[in-house]
Structures are given as structure tokens and as C-alpha cells.
Write an enzyme that holds these catalytic residues in place. Structure first.
Site, PDB file in Angstrom:
ATOM      1  N   ARG A 171     -24.517 -50.477  13.327  1.00 14.44           N
ATOM      2  CA  ARG A 171     -23.445 -51.181  12.596  1.00 14.44           C
ATOM      3  C   ARG A 171     -22.371 -50.266  12.868  1.00 14.44           C
ATOM      4  O   ARG A 171     -21.068 -50.717  12.595  1.00 14.44           O
ATOM      5  CB  ARG A 171     -23.610 -51.791  11.447  1.00 14.44           C
ATOM      6  CG  ARG A 171     -23.865 -50.668  10.286  1.00 14.44           C
ATOM      7  CD  ARG A 171     -24.470 -51.441   9.049  1.00 14.44           C
ATOM      8  NE  ARG A 171     -23.499 -52.770   8.882  1.00 14.44           N
ATOM      9  CZ  ARG A 171     -22.411 -52.587   8.184  1.00 14.44           C
ATOM     10  NH1 ARG A 171     -21.870 -51.390   7.825  1.00 14.44           N
ATOM     11  NH2 ARG A 171     -21.564 -53.596   7.723  1.00 14.44           N
ATOM     12  N   GLU A 180     -51.453 -39.212   4.232  1.00 16.10           N
ATOM     13  CA  GLU A 180     -50.668 -38.006   3.397  1.00 16.10           C
ATOM     14  C   GLU A 180     -49.650 -37.372   3.988  1.00 16.10           C
ATOM     15  O   GLU A 180     -48.714 -36.730   3.635  1.00 16.10           O
ATOM     16  CB  GLU A 180     -51.881 -37.003   3.242  1.00 16.10           C
ATOM     17  CG  GLU A 180     -52.897 -37.674   2.260  1.00 16.10           C
ATOM     18  CD  GLU A 180     -52.460 -38.171   0.882  1.00 16.10           C
ATOM     19  OE1 GLU A 180     -51.443 -37.523   0.145  1.00 16.10           O
ATOM     20  OE2 GLU A 180     -52.826 -39.218   0.364  1.00 16.10           O
ATOM     21  N   PRO A 240     -39.970 -38.164   2.334  1.00 14.86           N
ATOM     22  CA  PRO A 240     -39.432 -38.154   1.000  1.00 14.86           C
ATOM     23  C   PRO A 240     -39.055 -36.814   0.510  1.00 14.86           C
ATOM     24  O   PRO A 240     -38.187 -36.613  -0.178  1.00 14.86           O
ATOM     25  CB  PRO A 240     -40.561 -38.487   0.229  1.00 14.86           C
ATOM     26  CG  PRO A 240     -41.863 -38.434   0.888  1.00 14.86           C
ATOM     27  CD  PRO A 240     -41.614 -38.358   2.346  1.00 14.86           C
ATOM     28  N   ASP A 274     -16.177 -50.732   4.466  1.00 17.62           N
ATOM     29  CA  ASP A 274     -17.312 -50.706   3.754  1.00 17.62           C
ATOM     30  C   ASP A 274     -17.464 -49.453   2.717  1.00 17.62           C
ATOM     31  O   ASP A 274     -16.384 -48.537   2.765  1.00 17.62           O
ATOM     32  CB  ASP A 274     -18.537 -50.614   4.784  1.00 17.62           C
ATOM     33  CG  ASP A 274     -18.980 -51.841   5.127  1.00 17.62           C
ATOM     34  OD1 ASP A 274     -18.547 -53.069   4.478  1.00 17.62           O
ATOM     35  OD2 ASP A 274     -19.599 -51.826   6.212  1.00 17.62           O
TER      36      ASP A 274
END
Ligand code: SAH
Length: 251
Positions: free
Chosen positions: A155, A117, A90, A170
């Protein structure tokens, strides 16, 4: 192109092989996918790969040694190429279309999935080239972000999508969101299909789609419009969309 994932849940990541674009990429031999479990590369009698954090505090930390051993086996399997080692985190750079395209243009990558963690910082400092995030949210493991990346890269590989034009049109590919799509039936209780799409006039249809793509981007992601700036033609189409939107009072 080859993608390796280091994960405590290799079956989960490998299940991508059975479905959708990743499955097709493997069948078409555009993509090789392998998942590796650090528990297979530890001397610990119970195959343990985590321990308590130095300094105290909650949770467990993944140990550097089993990860480093796994990575060296992966490197050998890859033929010692220079594919980047990417940590799912993150705290990393937000994964986006530009990331996916860069990876699709390269030799592939090694994705390291954390759990608990997180991972002993010494492994990260020594072995990781970049950290990549799925967004500003904390998940319980790196597997879903890794699977998201594998799907997004697959893709973009030539010959993987049924119709290669799909990937070109897209969202984000040209810095805009996609235009709206409609299919049968022509009229339903939910409303009618915009008449221009039934006109058979390809130039008008293209113009309408370009206008909708610009308009949606203006409505939902105005930050994207600021980036390269619009051409004169695009600005005129957007002005038209904005006028119609203000007149109708809806999108
Ligand atoms: N303590 C860490 C979070 C650990 S979550 C922190 O606050 O930064 C456990 C693992 O899940 C992480 O090591 C990472 O590999 C994965 N993970 C969690 N959220 C993620 C996200 N948004 N993007 C990518 N990986 C994520």
C-alpha cells in the site's frame, strides 16, 4: 519491487494476489510476488523438511538444507540482487511503519516463514539479514506475519492505493494516529457528524483534523508524541484538544 516468500504454505501467501492492494500492485506491475515451498527442494522421499531437535524436547525443527537450497533458487530468480533475507520471528525487531517504508523504498525482500519450533539456527546465522516480529505473541507459523508485511509494503508503493493521499494521511506516517472519519448519513441514532466537517471551510476542516490526530495520539499513544517533539502550532492545537476533552469528560 519484488517480494519472495519461502513457506510450507505457498498457496496461502500467493492468495494475496487475488485481493485488495496486493492484487492491484500486481496488476499495475508495481509488485511481483512469488512463494516457494522448501518441500520442492529436498531429496527426502516423502519431501520431509523437519526433524527432531538435538538435545531433546518437544516439537520439530525446520532443517537448514532445504531452506538454503530454496533460497539459492530464489536468489537466481531475483537476478542475484541484494534484497535482504528477513526471518519471521517473535524474537525479531517489531514490524512497524518505518520498516514498511524502508522496504517499499528498496528492491524488495525474501521473507522466510518458520513453522513448528522454528528453524535450525545454522540457517539463520548464515543466511538471514534480520528477524522481524509481528508482535509479542507466538503464532504457529510465519505466514500471517509475512502476509501482513506484504500488505503494508504494497500500500506504500506509488500508484497502488486508489488515492495516494490515503497513505500520506494514515496513522504513523507523520508520527501521529489518524483523525476520525465520518460518512453518510449526516445524523443517525448513533449521533451527528461534527458540524465543522459539513462547513465546506477547508482550512477549518484541516485544523480540526490536525487537532483530532494530535488528541487521539495523546489519548492512545502518548509515546509517539515524545519522539520528535511538537511544533509550537501543534502544541497549541493539542492544548486546545486537552482543554475540550477535560471540559467534556470524554474523547
Ligand atoms: N519457538 C519459537 C516460536 C516458534 S513459532 C520461539 O519461541 O521463539 C513457529 C514460527 O512461527 C516461527 O519460526 C516464526 O517464523 C513464526 N512466528 C511465530 N510468532 C511470530 C511472530 N510474533 N512474528 C513473526 N513470526 C512469528
Amino acid at each position: 519491487m519484488r517480494i519472495d516468500a519461502i513457506t510450507l504454505f505457498p498457496e496461502w501467501v500467493a492468495s494475496l494476489e487475488c485481493y485488495g492492494v496486493v492484487g492491484r500492485g500486481l496488476r499495475e506491475r508495481r509488485l511481483t510476488l512469488a512463494a516457494w515451498n522448501p518441500r520442492d527442494y529436498t531429496d527426502h522421499p516423502t519431501r520431509r523438511v523437519d526433524d527432531r531437535p538435538y538435545g531433546g524436547g518437544p516439537g520439530m525443527v525446520m532443517q537448514a538444507e532445504p531452506l538454503a537450497r530454496t533460497l539459492s533458487v530464489v536468489r537466481q530468480a531475483r537476478g542475484m540482487d541484494d534484497a535482504p533475507v528477513l526471518l519471521m520471528s517473535p524474537q525479531g525487531e517489531r514490524f512497524d511503519h518505518a520498516w514498511a517504508q524502508r522496504l517499499a523504498d528498496g528492491p524488495g525482500c525474501v521473507l522466510v516463514c518458520g513453522r513448528y519450533e522454528g528453524i535450525d539456527q545454522r540457517f539463520i546465522d548464515y543466511h538471514v539479514d534480520a528477524s522481524v516480529s509481528a508482535g509479542d505473541v507466538v503464532l504457529s507459523g510465519g505466514e500471517l506475519p509475512a502476509m501482513m508485511m506484504i500488505d503494508a509494503v504494497a500500500r506504500l508503493l506509488p500508484g497502488v492505493l486508489g488515492d495516494s493521499r490515503s497513505a500520506i494521511e494514515d496513522s504513523f506516517v507523520h508520527g501521529l494516529l489518524d483523525y476520525p472519519h465520518y460518512t453518510r448519513p449526516e445524523a443517525s441514532a448513533l449521533g451527528a457528524v461534527p458540524p465543522v466537517l459539513l462547513s465546506g471551510d477547508h482550512a477549518r476542516i484541516m485544523r480540526w483534523r490536525r487537532k483530532q490526530a494530535l488528541g487521539r495520539t495523546w489519548l492512545h499513544r502518548p509515546d509517539l508524541l515524545a519522539q520528535p517533539g511538537l511544533s509550537v502550532e501543534q502544541q497549541a492545537l493539542l492544548d486546545e484538544f486537552v482543554d475540550e476533552y477535560r471540559f467534556d469528560g470524554c474523547g
